[in-house]
Design a protein around this motif. Structure first.
Motif, PDB file in Angstrom:
ATOM      1  N   SER A 191      48.532  32.476  38.916  1.00 52.82           N
ATOM      2  CA  SER A 191      48.824  33.292  37.829  1.00 52.82           C
ATOM      3  C   SER A 191      47.345  33.621  37.036  1.00 52.82           C
ATOM      4  O   SER A 191      47.536  34.259  35.832  1.00 52.82           O
ATOM      5  N   ASP A 192      46.438  33.053  37.537  1.00 52.09           N
ATOM      6  CA  ASP A 192      45.147  33.208  36.846  1.00 52.09           C
ATOM      7  C   ASP A 192      44.864  34.802  36.508  1.00 52.09           C
ATOM      8  O   ASP A 192      45.131  35.506  37.634  1.00 52.09           O
ATOM      9  N   TRP A 193      44.402  35.206  35.397  1.00 46.64           N
ATOM     10  CA  TRP A 193      44.118  36.751  35.329  1.00 46.64           C
ATOM     11  C   TRP A 193      43.111  37.458  36.411  1.00 46.64           C
ATOM     12  O   TRP A 193      43.382  38.437  36.797  1.00 46.64           O
ATOM     13  N   ASP A 194      42.397  36.546  36.792  1.00 47.92           N
ATOM     14  CA  ASP A 194      41.456  37.239  37.485  1.00 47.92           C
ATOM     15  C   ASP A 194      41.715  37.183  39.293  1.00 47.92           C
ATOM     16  O   ASP A 194      41.045  37.494  40.108  1.00 47.92           O
ATOM     17  N   LEU A 195      43.011  36.682  39.369  1.00 44.01           N
ATOM     18  CA  LEU A 195      43.529  36.382  40.737  1.00 44.01           C
ATOM     19  C   LEU A 195      44.826  37.269  41.080  1.00 44.01           C
ATOM     20  O   LEU A 195      45.455  37.270  41.992  1.00 44.01           O
ATOM     21  N   VAL A 196      45.129  38.216  39.993  1.00 40.06           N
ATOM     22  CA  VAL A 196      46.052  39.106  40.033  1.00 40.06           C
ATOM     23  C   VAL A 196      46.013  40.103  41.411  1.00 40.06           C
ATOM     24  O   VAL A 196      45.091  40.534  41.804  1.00 40.06           O
ATOM     25  N   LEU A 197      47.383  39.993  42.081  1.00 42.92           N
ATOM     26  CA  LEU A 197      47.304  40.843  43.112  1.00 42.92           C
ATOM     27  C   LEU A 197      48.206  41.985  42.932  1.00 42.92           C
ATOM     28  O   LEU A 197      49.108  41.834  42.563  1.00 42.92           O
ATOM     29  N   VAL A 198      47.636  43.191  43.367  1.00 44.94           N
ATOM     30  CA  VAL A 198      48.115  44.372  43.421  1.00 44.94           C
ATOM     31  C   VAL A 198      47.751  45.099  44.660  1.00 44.94           C
ATOM     32  O   VAL A 198      46.802  45.281  45.223  1.00 44.94           O
ATOM     33  N   SER A 199      49.018  45.446  45.445  1.00 47.44           N
ATOM     34  CA  SER A 199      48.957  46.102  46.689  1.00 47.44           C
ATOM     35  C   SER A 199      50.178  46.622  47.036  1.00 47.44           C
ATOM     36  O   SER A 199      51.220  46.573  46.264  1.00 47.44           O
ATOM     37  N   ARG A 200      50.303  47.320  48.328  1.00 46.79           N
ATOM     38  CA  ARG A 200      51.581  47.967  48.621  1.00 46.79           C
ATOM     39  C   ARG A 200      52.703  46.892  48.697  1.00 46.79           C
ATOM     40  O   ARG A 200      54.055  47.585  48.205  1.00 46.79           O
ATOM     41  N   LYS A 201      52.549  45.870  49.157  1.00 49.78           N
ATOM     42  CA  LYS A 201      53.491  44.590  49.039  1.00 49.78           C
ATOM     43  C   LYS A 201      53.793  44.251  47.701  1.00 49.78           C
ATOM     44  O   LYS A 201      54.727  43.554  47.576  1.00 49.78           O
ATOM     45  N   SER A 202      52.875  44.087  46.893  1.00 47.46           N
ATOM     46  CA  SER A 202      52.856  43.697  45.406  1.00 47.46           C
ATOM     47  C   SER A 202      52.508  44.564  44.488  1.00 47.46           C
ATOM     48  O   SER A 202      51.486  44.657  43.723  1.00 47.46           O
ATOM     49  N   PRO A 203      53.421  45.798  44.411  1.00 51.27           N
ATOM     50  CA  PRO A 203      53.100  46.761  43.367  1.00 51.27           C
ATOM     51  C   PRO A 203      53.458  46.470  41.933  1.00 51.27           C
ATOM     52  O   PRO A 203      54.147  45.290  41.676  1.00 51.27           O
ATOM     53  N   LYS A 204      52.568  46.827  40.826  1.00 50.45           N
ATOM     54  CA  LYS A 204      52.493  46.274  39.610  1.00 50.45           C
ATOM     55  C   LYS A 204      52.755  47.714  38.671  1.00 50.45           C
ATOM     56  O   LYS A 204      51.928  48.778  39.108  1.00 50.45           O
ATOM     57  N   ARG A 238      36.036  43.537  44.590  1.00 52.16           N
ATOM     58  CA  ARG A 238      36.978  42.755  43.669  1.00 52.16           C
ATOM     59  C   ARG A 238      36.408  41.740  43.001  1.00 52.16           C
ATOM     60  O   ARG A 238      36.249  40.663  43.723  1.00 52.16           O
ATOM     61  N   TYR A 239      36.737  41.652  41.656  1.00 53.15           N
ATOM     62  CA  TYR A 239      36.194  40.360  40.910  1.00 53.15           C
ATOM     63  C   TYR A 239      37.325  39.372  41.142  1.00 53.15           C
ATOM     64  O   TYR A 239      38.232  39.768  40.816  1.00 53.15           O
ATOM     65  N   VAL A 240      36.964  38.027  41.298  1.00 53.75           N
ATOM     66  CA  VAL A 240      37.815  37.196  41.497  1.00 53.75           C
ATOM     67  C   VAL A 240      37.334  35.768  40.598  1.00 53.75           C
ATOM     68  O   VAL A 240      38.165  34.731  40.561  1.00 53.75           O
ATOM     69  N   GLY A 241      36.213  35.905  40.030  1.00 54.15           N
ATOM     70  CA  GLY A 241      35.526  34.755  39.420  1.00 54.15           C
ATOM     71  C   GLY A 241      34.746  34.037  40.475  1.00 54.15           C
ATOM     72  O   GLY A 241      34.837  34.063  41.695  1.00 54.15           O
ATOM     73  N   LEU A 242      33.687  33.322  39.871  1.00 54.21           N
ATOM     74  CA  LEU A 242      32.525  32.652  40.566  1.00 54.21           C
ATOM     75  C   LEU A 242      33.263  31.646  41.783  1.00 54.21           C
ATOM     76  O   LEU A 242      33.025  31.732  43.089  1.00 54.21           O
ATOM     77  N   GLU A 243      33.947  30.780  41.270  1.00 56.49           N
ATOM     78  CA  GLU A 243      34.236  29.821  42.037  1.00 56.49           C
ATOM     79  C   GLU A 243      35.313  30.139  43.256  1.00 56.49           C
ATOM     80  O   GLU A 243      35.145  29.800  44.371  1.00 56.49           O
ATOM     81  N   ASN A 244      36.156  30.935  42.923  1.00 53.34           N
ATOM     82  CA  ASN A 244      37.111  31.577  43.931  1.00 53.34           C
ATOM     83  C   ASN A 244      36.423  32.429  44.851  1.00 53.34           C
ATOM     84  O   ASN A 244      36.587  32.333  45.956  1.00 53.34           O
ATOM     85  N   ALA A 245      35.467  33.301  44.460  1.00 59.55           N
ATOM     86  CA  ALA A 245      34.538  34.001  45.443  1.00 59.55           C
ATOM     87  C   ALA A 245      33.800  33.315  46.333  1.00 59.55           C
ATOM     88  O   ALA A 245      33.836  33.352  47.570  1.00 59.55           O
ATOM     89  N   ALA A 292      27.639  39.379  46.853  1.00 58.23           N
ATOM     90  CA  ALA A 292      28.810  39.697  46.240  1.00 58.23           C
ATOM     91  C   ALA A 292      29.437  38.342  45.478  1.00 58.23           C
ATOM     92  O   ALA A 292      29.434  38.310  44.059  1.00 58.23           O
ATOM     93  N   PRO A 293      29.616  37.145  46.092  1.00 61.42           N
ATOM     94  CA  PRO A 293      30.257  36.213  45.542  1.00 61.42           C
ATOM     95  C   PRO A 293      29.179  35.397  44.394  1.00 61.42           C
ATOM     96  O   PRO A 293      29.847  34.639  43.626  1.00 61.42           O
ATOM     97  N   LYS A 294      27.899  35.688  44.539  1.00 66.45           N
ATOM     98  CA  LYS A 294      27.107  35.298  43.513  1.00 66.45           C
ATOM     99  C   LYS A 294      27.323  35.726  42.000  1.00 66.45           C
ATOM    100  O   LYS A 294      26.927  35.130  41.105  1.00 66.45           O
ATOM    101  N   TYR A 295      28.220  37.071  41.998  1.00 66.01           N
ATOM    102  CA  TYR A 295      28.432  37.586  40.876  1.00 66.01           C
ATOM    103  C   TYR A 295      29.975  37.272  40.617  1.00 66.01           C
ATOM    104  O   TYR A 295      30.638  38.098  39.775  1.00 66.01           O
ATOM    105  N   GLY A 296      30.607  36.701  41.419  1.00 65.34           N
ATOM    106  CA  GLY A 296      32.247  36.468  41.388  1.00 65.34           C
ATOM    107  C   GLY A 296      33.164  37.631  42.104  1.00 65.34           C
ATOM    108  O   GLY A 296      34.265  37.684  41.747  1.00 65.34           O
TER     109      GLY A 296
END
Ligand SMILES: [Zn+2]
Length: 248
Positions: free
Chosen positions: A60-73, A222-229, A195-199
């Motif tokens: 549920s973290d804001w930077d991990l929100v999933l939007v796709s054809r399977k998960s439309p928002k 896509r930005y996902v945050g440093l640790e996640n990236a 890219a991962p160096k900047y999240g």
């Protein structure tokens, strides 16, 4: 008398053999118990290492929100900031700026092509692509010959997402390249590597269409945050795969 001695000797020898046998068997058993204990402790320490390694993140973290054809928002309306003429979620504006600057060290022609796009903008864009494909003026059907709407939609879905299904509506996705055409940049691999160096992660890498539903796109980050990236890159995980490892 002699017989008795012989009999006692035989009994003694038998006892010794029995005792030796017993020792051997017990030894063997305790060895194998040790082995399996060792194996258990190795695999459980691997489990611990894996969990220790996993960032302290939630689905549920804001930077991990999933939007796709399977998960439309629906429309997400993020608070926006402008970086080099492109709108992004203001929370990642400085990361976008830094990533762009670093990419320009690789190729000075690197620039932002697209950032935030609302659901309603995507709706218009998508419809215009469908129309162009139907008229034979599209990206896939550029033959000049008309095709059915159904065929046109199939074509469009190879390069554009239907409204509510594009992660550009999050404000956390950018298209960035040194040229304005997809999958033709000779610097794409180098830019993706930093890219991962900047999240950021390259969101639609090669060979992951089964997971993401989208083929290779060399410019979509896509930005996902440093640790996640970092974790996703080290373990070769798409956002879809990574989210499965995280608690809700
Ligand atoms: Zn994109």
């Amino acid at each position: 008398m002699k017989r008795r001695i012989t009999f006692s000797l035989i009994v003694l020898v038998l006892l010794i053999i029995g005792a030796l046998g017993f020792i051997l068997i017990t030894n063997d058993k305790s060895n194998s118990t040790n082995e399996s204990a060792k194996k258990t402790s190795i695999s459980s320490s691997k489990e611990v290492a894996k969990k220790k390694d996993l960032p302290d993140a939630k689905q549920s973290d804001w930077d991990l929100v999933l939007v796709s054809r399977k998960s439309p928002k629906d429309e997400m309306n993020p608070t926006l900031a402008t970086v080099n003429g492109i709108q992004v979620d203001q929370r990642i504006a400085s990361e976008v700026q830094q990533f762009l600057a670093a990419a320009q060290q690789i190729s000075p022609a690197e620039h932002l092509i697209s950032g935030y796009r609302s659901v309603s903008y995507q709706e218009g864009l998508y419809q215009s692509y469908v129309q162009a494909e139907m008229n034979g003026q599209g990206t896939v059907n550029s033959s000049g010959n008309p095709i059915s709407e159904e065929e046109a939609i199939k074509n469009v879905q190879t390069y554009s997402q239907p409204p509510r299904s594009s992660e550009h509506q999050t404000g956390l996705a950018i298209d960035m390249s040194n040229i304005d055409s997809l999958n033709e940049s000779q610097y794409a691999k180098q830019v993706a590597a930093i890219a991962p160096k900047y999240g950021f992660v390259l969101r639609f890498p090669e060979g992951k269409k089964a997971e993401t539903g989208i083929g290779y796109e060399d410019w979509h980050f896509r930005y996902v945050g440093l640790e996640n990236a970092k974790y996703m890159t080290e373990h070769n995980l798409t956002l879809e795969e990574y989210l499965k490892l995280l608690p809700a």
